[in-house]
Design an enzyme around this catalytic site. Structure first.
Site, PDB file in Angstrom:
ATOM      1  N   LYS A 179       0.848  -1.205   0.000  1.00  0.00           N
ATOM      2  CA  LYS A 179       0.000   0.000   0.000  1.00  0.00           C
ATOM      3  C   LYS A 179       0.883   1.256   0.000  1.00  0.00           C
ATOM      4  CE  LYS A 179      -3.457  -2.658  -0.221  1.00  0.00           C
ATOM      5  NZ  LYS A 179      -4.517  -3.158   0.639  1.00  0.00           N
TER       6      LYS A 179
HETATM    7  C1  PLP Z   1      -5.627  -4.119   0.976  1.00  0.00           C
HETATM    8  C2  PLP Z   1      -7.077  -3.899   0.920  1.00  0.00           C
HETATM    9  C3  PLP Z   1      -7.932  -4.262   1.982  1.00  0.00           C
HETATM   10  C4  PLP Z   1      -7.481  -5.050   3.178  1.00  0.00           C
HETATM   11  O1  PLP Z   1      -6.399  -4.551   3.866  1.00  0.00           O
HETATM   12  P1  PLP Z   1      -5.402  -5.541   4.633  1.00  0.00           P
HETATM   13  O2  PLP Z   1      -4.529  -4.637   5.413  1.00  0.00           O
HETATM   14  O3  PLP Z   1      -4.657  -6.312   3.582  1.00  0.00           O
HETATM   15  O4  PLP Z   1      -6.216  -6.447   5.494  1.00  0.00           O
HETATM   16  C5  PLP Z   1      -9.274  -3.933   1.887  1.00  0.00           C
HETATM   17  N1  PLP Z   1      -9.765  -3.281   0.822  1.00  0.00           N
HETATM   18  C6  PLP Z   1      -8.988  -2.950  -0.235  1.00  0.00           C
HETATM   19  C7  PLP Z   1      -9.605  -2.222  -1.387  1.00  0.00           C
HETATM   20  C8  PLP Z   1      -7.627  -3.257  -0.226  1.00  0.00           C
HETATM   21  O5  PLP Z   1      -6.872  -2.929  -1.287  1.00  0.00           O
END
Ligand code: PLP
Length: 369
Positions: free
Chosen positions: A187
């Site tokens: 991210k």
């Molecule tokens: C990454 C992501 C999540 C979940 O986040 P995690 O930290 O991996 O549990 C939820 N929604 C979207 C759109 C994502 O890209």
């Protein structure tokens, strides 16, 4: 030394010496579970990204969605409107909280919830809407806020990919009743694993805090049956350093995107609404008119002939995954699942990398045209 043959990865977390020193500081303190680092991270994250709203740190974005929805009062059988063109966690978090995800179509330009489709999906069982600021572009928040208010629904923003993106000059996460940010390594910033929940009301925030820690606010005075979804101080220490670096990284992502906008040919480049700022978690183009097999061949040519990493987010609409298997007609979602391709846009790209990405895409697009 880099050569022209280096593979350009589709994503690349940047972990520096400051992150290592921060972790060392926590390890040396001997107190590694959730503590002062997590509390400081919540404060700093709130000030930097969530307009001062109360923020609760948890162990993943998905945990944040789960606890946030429970805190908003989700009951078994309640319906929550979500896009199908997203990562599975958006709908999974509704399902594991006992709710029913109701999948609707998205806008073909911004890839985010289509407000008219949301309106049409509201029933007497609907309790909330969970828009996703997909790839870092905000969903159409004025219309979604208006629909939510008119029907008495809560709004839970999925900002997993959109740290710092703005809509009408306000940061995402400041429109809804709650918001979740992911801190997964790919991210826009990371804590290793982690999630942040921002809350419009202090009562919602209190509920998330309770659910995060066995239902306790005061030790051994458990009020409700909760979970252990705490963020360790080791992770929080990494996140605090990364938060400080986020603005420069976002600016670099935006500069990389502007370079691609100006030079790519033969693909549909991302749309940015006039009242929005895009933080380019992904730079996602469309291979217009492609079948999924043709798009996949485009991706293979980029990787194998040009050593340009790329990704397809997401090849299967969530409603059709084995998890849900719902028979629905979502034509824009189906079209995007066939045509989208995400190019590297991360802040570690060199100028040579950017030029190689443009040359590779333009060459493959021309060959296929
Ligand atoms: C990454 C992501 C999540 C979940 O986040 P995690 O930290 O991996 O549990 C939820 N929604 C979207 C759109 C994502 O890209």
């Amino acid at each position: 030394m880099s050569t022209e043959l280096d593979f350009i990865p589709p994503a690349k977390p940047i972990i520096g010496t400051e992150e290592r020193e921060a972790v060392d500081r926590v390890l040396a303190s001997g107190m590694v579970a959730q503590g002062p680092e997590a509390a400081a991270f919540e404060q700093e994250f709130s000030a930097a990204l969530v307009g001062g709203r109360e923020v609760v740190a948890v162990n993943s974005g998905t945990s944040g969605q789960h606890l946030g929805m429970l805190a908003l009062g989700l009951k078994p059988g309640d319906e929550v409107i979500v896009p199908s063109f997203t990562f599975a966690a958006t709908a999974n978090s509704v399902a594991v909280s006992g709710g029913v995800p109701v999948f609707v179509d998205v806008d073909p330009e911004t890839f985010t919830l289509d407000p008219a489709a949301v309106e049409a999906a509201v029933t007497e069982r609907t309790v909330g809407i969970q828009p996703v600021h997909l790839y870092g572009h905000p969903a159409s928040m004025d219309q979604l806020v208006e629909i939510a208010q008119r029907h008495g629904l809560w709004l839970f923003e999925d900002a997993a990919q959109a740290h710092g993106a703005t809509w009408n000059g306000a940061q995402v996460g400041t429109f809804g009743d709650a918001v979740m940010y992911s801190l997964y390594p790919t991210k826009n910033m990371t804590s290793g694993e982690g999630g942040m929940v921002g809350c419009a009301s202090s009562e919602t925030a209190r509920q998330v805090r309770l659910l995060r820690n066995q239902g306790m606010e005061k030790q051994y005075a458990n009020e409700v049956a909760g979970y252990n979804n705490r963020m360790t101080d080791i992770h929080a220490a990494i996140g605090r350093v990364q938060l400080g670096k986020l603005p420069a990284w976002t600016a670099t992502r935006q500069a990389n995107a502007a370079f691609f906008d100006a030079h790519l040919e033969g693909v549909v480049t991302p749309v940015v609404r006039e009242n929005a700022s895009h933080v380019y978690h992904q730079y996602t183009v469309r291979i217009e008119g492609a079948t999924a097999a043709e798009r996949d061949a485009f991706a293979t040519a980029l990787r194998e002939e040009h050593k340009v990493g790329c990704g397809v987010y997401y090849p299967t609409p969530v409603h059709r995954l084995e998890t849900f298997q719902i028979d629905l007609d979502l034509p824009v979602t189906e079209l995007l699942a066939r045509e989208v391709l995400s190019l590297p846009v991360h802040p570690s790209l060199s100028e040579l990398d950017r030029e190689r990405i443009v040359a590779a895409v333009n060459t493959v697009a021309k060959a296929g045209a």
